[in-house]
Motif scaffolding. Structure first.
Motif, short mmCIF file in Angstrom:
data_model
loop_
_atom_site.label_atom_id
_atom_site.label_comp_id
_atom_site.label_asym_id
_atom_site.label_seq_id
_atom_site.Cartn_x
_atom_site.Cartn_y
_atom_site.Cartn_z
N GLY A 166 -16.37 -11.30 11.85
CA GLY A 166 -16.15 -10.31 10.81
C GLY A 166 -16.69 -8.95 11.18
O GLY A 166 -16.49 -7.96 10.47
N THR A 167 -17.40 -8.88 12.31
CA THR A 167 -18.01 -7.61 12.73
C THR A 167 -17.11 -6.83 13.68
O THR A 167 -17.13 -5.61 13.69
CB THR A 167 -19.37 -7.87 13.41
OG1 THR A 167 -19.17 -8.77 14.52
CG2 THR A 167 -20.35 -8.51 12.42
N VAL A 168 -16.32 -7.55 14.52
CA VAL A 168 -15.38 -6.88 15.40
C VAL A 168 -14.16 -6.49 14.57
O VAL A 168 -13.41 -7.35 14.10
CB VAL A 168 -14.94 -7.80 16.57
CG1 VAL A 168 -13.94 -7.07 17.46
CG2 VAL A 168 -16.15 -8.27 17.36
N GLN A 169 -13.96 -5.20 14.35
CA GLN A 169 -12.92 -4.73 13.44
C GLN A 169 -11.63 -4.37 14.18
O GLN A 169 -11.68 -3.86 15.31
CB GLN A 169 -13.42 -3.51 12.67
CG GLN A 169 -14.55 -3.82 11.68
CD GLN A 169 -14.11 -4.80 10.61
OE1 GLN A 169 -13.03 -4.68 10.04
NE2 GLN A 169 -14.95 -5.80 10.34
N ASP A 201 -4.65 -3.99 17.57
CA ASP A 201 -4.93 -5.42 17.70
C ASP A 201 -4.05 -6.28 16.81
O ASP A 201 -3.28 -7.10 17.29
CB ASP A 201 -6.41 -5.69 17.37
CG ASP A 201 -7.35 -4.81 18.16
OD1 ASP A 201 -7.36 -4.94 19.39
OD2 ASP A 201 -8.05 -3.97 17.56
N VAL A 202 -4.21 -6.11 15.49
CA VAL A 202 -3.48 -6.94 14.55
C VAL A 202 -3.24 -6.16 13.27
O VAL A 202 -4.04 -5.31 12.88
CB VAL A 202 -4.27 -8.24 14.23
CG1 VAL A 202 -5.62 -7.93 13.60
CG2 VAL A 202 -3.47 -9.16 13.31
N LEU A 203 -2.10 -6.45 12.62
CA LEU A 203 -1.80 -5.89 11.31
C LEU A 203 -1.16 -6.98 10.47
O LEU A 203 -0.40 -7.82 10.98
CB LEU A 203 -0.84 -4.71 11.41
CG LEU A 203 -0.52 -4.07 10.06
CD1 LEU A 203 -1.64 -3.11 9.65
CD2 LEU A 203 0.82 -3.36 10.07
N ILE A 204 -1.47 -6.99 9.18
CA ILE A 204 -0.86 -7.93 8.25
C ILE A 204 -0.02 -7.16 7.25
O ILE A 204 -0.53 -6.30 6.53
CB ILE A 204 -1.94 -8.75 7.51
CG1 ILE A 204 -2.71 -9.62 8.49
CG2 ILE A 204 -1.32 -9.60 6.40
CD1 ILE A 204 -3.92 -10.29 7.90
N MET A 408 -3.03 -15.95 8.91
CA MET A 408 -2.87 -14.80 8.03
C MET A 408 -3.95 -14.77 6.95
O MET A 408 -4.55 -13.73 6.69
CB MET A 408 -1.48 -14.83 7.37
CG MET A 408 -1.21 -13.64 6.46
SD MET A 408 0.48 -13.67 5.82
CE MET A 408 0.44 -12.19 4.81
N GLU A 409 -4.22 -15.92 6.32
CA GLU A 409 -5.27 -15.99 5.31
C GLU A 409 -6.63 -15.65 5.91
O GLU A 409 -7.42 -14.89 5.33
CB GLU A 409 -5.33 -17.40 4.73
CG GLU A 409 -4.22 -17.75 3.78
CD GLU A 409 -4.38 -19.18 3.27
OE1 GLU A 409 -5.02 -19.38 2.23
OE2 GLU A 409 -3.86 -20.09 3.94
N HIS A 415 -10.73 -9.36 7.58
CA HIS A 415 -10.40 -7.99 7.96
C HIS A 415 -9.43 -7.36 6.95
O HIS A 415 -8.25 -7.09 7.28
CB HIS A 415 -9.77 -7.96 9.36
CG HIS A 415 -10.65 -8.53 10.42
ND1 HIS A 415 -11.86 -7.99 10.76
CD2 HIS A 415 -10.48 -9.62 11.23
CE1 HIS A 415 -12.41 -8.71 11.73
NE2 HIS A 415 -11.60 -9.70 12.03
N PRO A 416 -9.88 -7.12 5.73
CA PRO A 416 -8.98 -6.54 4.71
C PRO A 416 -8.42 -5.18 5.11
O PRO A 416 -7.38 -4.78 4.60
CB PRO A 416 -9.88 -6.44 3.47
CG PRO A 416 -11.29 -6.53 3.98
CD PRO A 416 -11.24 -7.37 5.21
N THR A 417 -9.10 -4.46 6.02
CA THR A 417 -8.58 -3.16 6.46
C THR A 417 -7.30 -3.30 7.27
O THR A 417 -6.58 -2.31 7.47
CB THR A 417 -9.62 -2.41 7.31
OG1 THR A 417 -9.96 -3.20 8.45
CG2 THR A 417 -10.88 -2.13 6.49
N ALA A 418 -7.02 -4.52 7.73
CA ALA A 418 -5.80 -4.75 8.52
C ALA A 418 -4.62 -5.14 7.64
O ALA A 418 -3.53 -5.41 8.16
CB ALA A 418 -6.04 -5.83 9.56
N VAL A 419 -4.81 -5.20 6.32
CA VAL A 419 -3.75 -5.63 5.41
C VAL A 419 -3.06 -4.43 4.78
O VAL A 419 -3.71 -3.50 4.32
CB VAL A 419 -4.33 -6.53 4.29
CG1 VAL A 419 -3.22 -6.97 3.33
CG2 VAL A 419 -5.02 -7.76 4.89
#
Length: 627
Positions: A166-169, A201-204, A408-409, A415-419
């Motif tokens: 949860g620390t690596v954003q 990295d990732v996006l949801i 995804m969950e 990482h809510p910032t990726a949603v």
């Protein structure tokens, strides 16, 4: 806290063993007739032509000659086995499996291991085919998890740490001074496309029902292709892959579909690798060489001289050279490579790597399946809705252990910032949308202006109705209690099913049948239970009042309706007992799907005294107008 990848691998093995044992038990104890009704078996079958396809695999066509209206579970990639029935009714299984190449309502094309197996299939006198245990998909998922767990000092290891920590954003890099503008998208869709371009990295992309998730994803793919030569697009199901392939093709994007489409149409087939391979100018030469090699293989061994072996070697070398050249040409011509998650492990893609991977329907995919494709990419975009249907997990132990928790969950939580939530929906009017928005999406959804007040009649036609079987006087009505049918089919409530059809018939009379036909209004009848669906279908087939509208009426389970919509939807909830037991209706994600299929009107039929002991159904009942 998400379970570790090692725990996930262990749970996946439990799920594999459970499914294998369940299939073995069902095969031993369940009659052919019941398996046919479940859509897991075709019997009897007729065997048609055989041929070598463009990929030089031996294919054979089979067709079912009875029960052709029963929906079946055969689709591309599924493993099947053949059996013969002797005079005493005993089943004798052939000692090999085959793979479905494609299937429609009444016929299938199957890939056989070799020519020797072809003779055994043609020798069947009272033959059938049924689903077999699929070891391959489990093997691919376990191999992917092992690769992720063991990754060190590479991009896969970095993506794993992003998942575990949860620390690596997740990182975002703005590629232009100002946001990209897309006037044809709404602000939330536009923001999502910009984030797709900018994410490192990732996006949801979280797309609630009717919010244009596919539209946003297609726009994102097109925008990424302005910066990258090629992307990989995957989904859990063949149907979802077909849908996004079709949308991209309409935009003029060159697509190569790995595997065959769920619905075999000329348009979809034209995008498949096999059809593109066949269309290459060098293919006739390759086909002729392969034919010659097959003929040479039938030469008796004692007649094979040194020159014979040299000739075979030269032909094989030439065939390999042509195949590599055609394959390279097919992939070079594509901007999008599309496959199911398991299909991304196809040997055709060996050695290929992509900067960007898109995974649609990611909320319905096991995490391990996602990693099969992620191994081929530097970054990935997940699209879906974890407030709708989850992945299928059959083992109670694996489900309890957390195997059903999707990637995804996990990432949306850590990482809510990726949603990026899509907030404007274009399917339902305001009244239909409001309950789902409040319960599942924090009240953040809004109905687009063009659908906000849309209805079939006038303001007197309530968009949401609840027909309450608990209020029908016992002296005036049949018993509305549920019955248990079996573990697979669940529950049935025949009186409620009959009331469902009468309710639809009454609504059609009120609306006017001719008007409904003229305006092409369509209807959906949904139930969570297979037995109820089958009974509803029988009732519909006998209804004279609904006969002219039958083509506009679809009856199916909640799961089958995922991703679909209808003007008018009736939902039969079935459960009615004095104990207040509602079984898997407690899975509210399934109910979110059921109540968000309607564009204009939703009619729920259920027993409030049973269902409303649960807070969700109590709130839903209160939101509906009483019938």
């Amino acid at each position: 806290m998400a379970i570790s990848l090692r725990q996930q691998a262990e749970l996946l093995r439990k799920e594999r063993d459970y499914e294998r044992e369940q299939l073995r038990r069902d095969t031993e104890t369940m009659g052919i007739g019941r398996r046919v009704k479940r859509g897991e078996c075709w019997y009897p079958i007729s065997v048609g032509r055989s041929y070598y396809n463009a990929l030089d695999r031996l294919a054979i066509e089979v067709a079912r000659t009875e029960d052709t209206e029963i929906e079946h579970c055969f689709e591309y990639g599924r493993t099947v086995c053949f059996f013969d029935v002797d005079g005493t009714g005993q089943l004798h299984y052939l000692p090999f499996t085959a793979t479905v190449s494609f299937a429609d309502d009444t016929s299938m094309t199957l890939i056989l291991p070799d020519e020797g197996k072809l003779e055994q299939v043609r020798a069947l006198e009272r033959g059938g085919v049924q689903l077999s245990f699929d070891e391959t998909t489990y093997r691919l998922m376990l191999e992917a998890l092992a690769a992720v767990i063991g990754a060190k000092g590479n991009r896969l290891a970095e993506l794993r740490e992003l998942r575990n920590s949860g620390t690596v954003q997740p990182r975002f890099t703005r590629h232009s001074p100002e946001s990209l503008r897309f006037p044809w998208l709404n602000p939330s869709q536009e923001e999502a496309v910009n984030a797709i371009v900018d994410c490192h990295d990732v996006l949801i992309v979280h797309g609630p029902p009717g919010t244009g998730k596919t539209t946003t994803l297609v726009e994102g793919v097109c925008e990424v292709l302005r910066r990258e030569p090629q992307v990989l697009v995957c989904a859990q199901s063949n149907t979802a892959v077909d849908w996004i392939c079709g949308q991209l093709a309409e935009r003029g994007v060159p697509v190569v579909r790995i595997g065959n489409p769920a619905r075999v149409t000329d348009n979809m087939l034209s995008h498949t690798y096999e059809r593109r391979f066949e269309a290459h100018p060098d293919y006739p030469q390759l086909w002729q060489i392969r034919r010659t090699l097959r003929q040479l293989r039938s030469t008796p061994r004692k007649s094979r001289s040194e020159s014979f072996h040299q000739k075979v070697a030269r032909l094989r070398e030439r065939a390999d050279e042509l195949e590599i050249r055609i394959r390279q040409a097919v992939f070079d011509s594509a901007r999008v490579i599309a496959a199911t998650l398991a299909g991304s492990a196809n040997p055709l893609l060996t050695g290929m790597h992509f900067h960007t991977l898109f995974i649609d329907e990611s909320a319905q995919a096991l995490e391990a399946a996602c990693w099969i494709a992620i191994r081929k990419a530097d970054r990935f975009i997940l699209a879906g809705d974890h407030c709708q249907l989850p992945p299928t997990v059959k083992s109670p132990e694996a489900l309890k252990g957390g195997l059903g928790t999707t990637l995804m969950e996990t990432l949306a939580t850590t990482h809510p910032t990726a949603v990026r939530l899509l907030t404007v929906q274009y399917r339902m009017n305001e009244t239909l949308m409001r309950f789902s928005s409040d319960w599942f999406y924090g009240g953040r959804l809004e109905a687009a202006p063009e659908v906000r007040h849309r209805s079939l009649l006038d303001d007197m036609d309530e968009p949401m109705l609840w027909v309450d079987t608990a209020l029908v006087p016992a002296a005036d009505a049949p018993d509305y209690s549920e019955e248990f049918v079996g573990a697979t089919y669940g529950r049935i409530n025949k009186a409620e099913a009959e009331l469902t059809l009468r309710t639809l018939e009454g609504y059609v009379r009120r609306m006017g049948r001719d008007r409904l036909l003229e305006e092409r209004v369509d209807f959906g009848i949904i139930s969570p239970y297979k037995a109820q669906v089958q009974y509803l279908r029988r009732l519909l087939s006998r209804s004279e009042a609904l006969r002219p509208l039958r083509r506009a009426i679809t009856v199916n389970t909640v799961d089958a309706f995922q991703g679909q919509e209808r003007d008018v939807v009736l939902v039969s909830l079935v459960r009615a007992n004095e104990r207040g037991e509602i079984g898997f209706l407690r899975d509210l994600r399934r109910m979110n799907v059921a109540i968000t299929r309607a564009r204009l009107k939703l009619i729920i039929l259920g027993n409030s005294s049973t269902l409303c002991r649960h807070a969700f159904y109590r709130r839903l009942h209160a939101a509906c107008h009483p019938a």
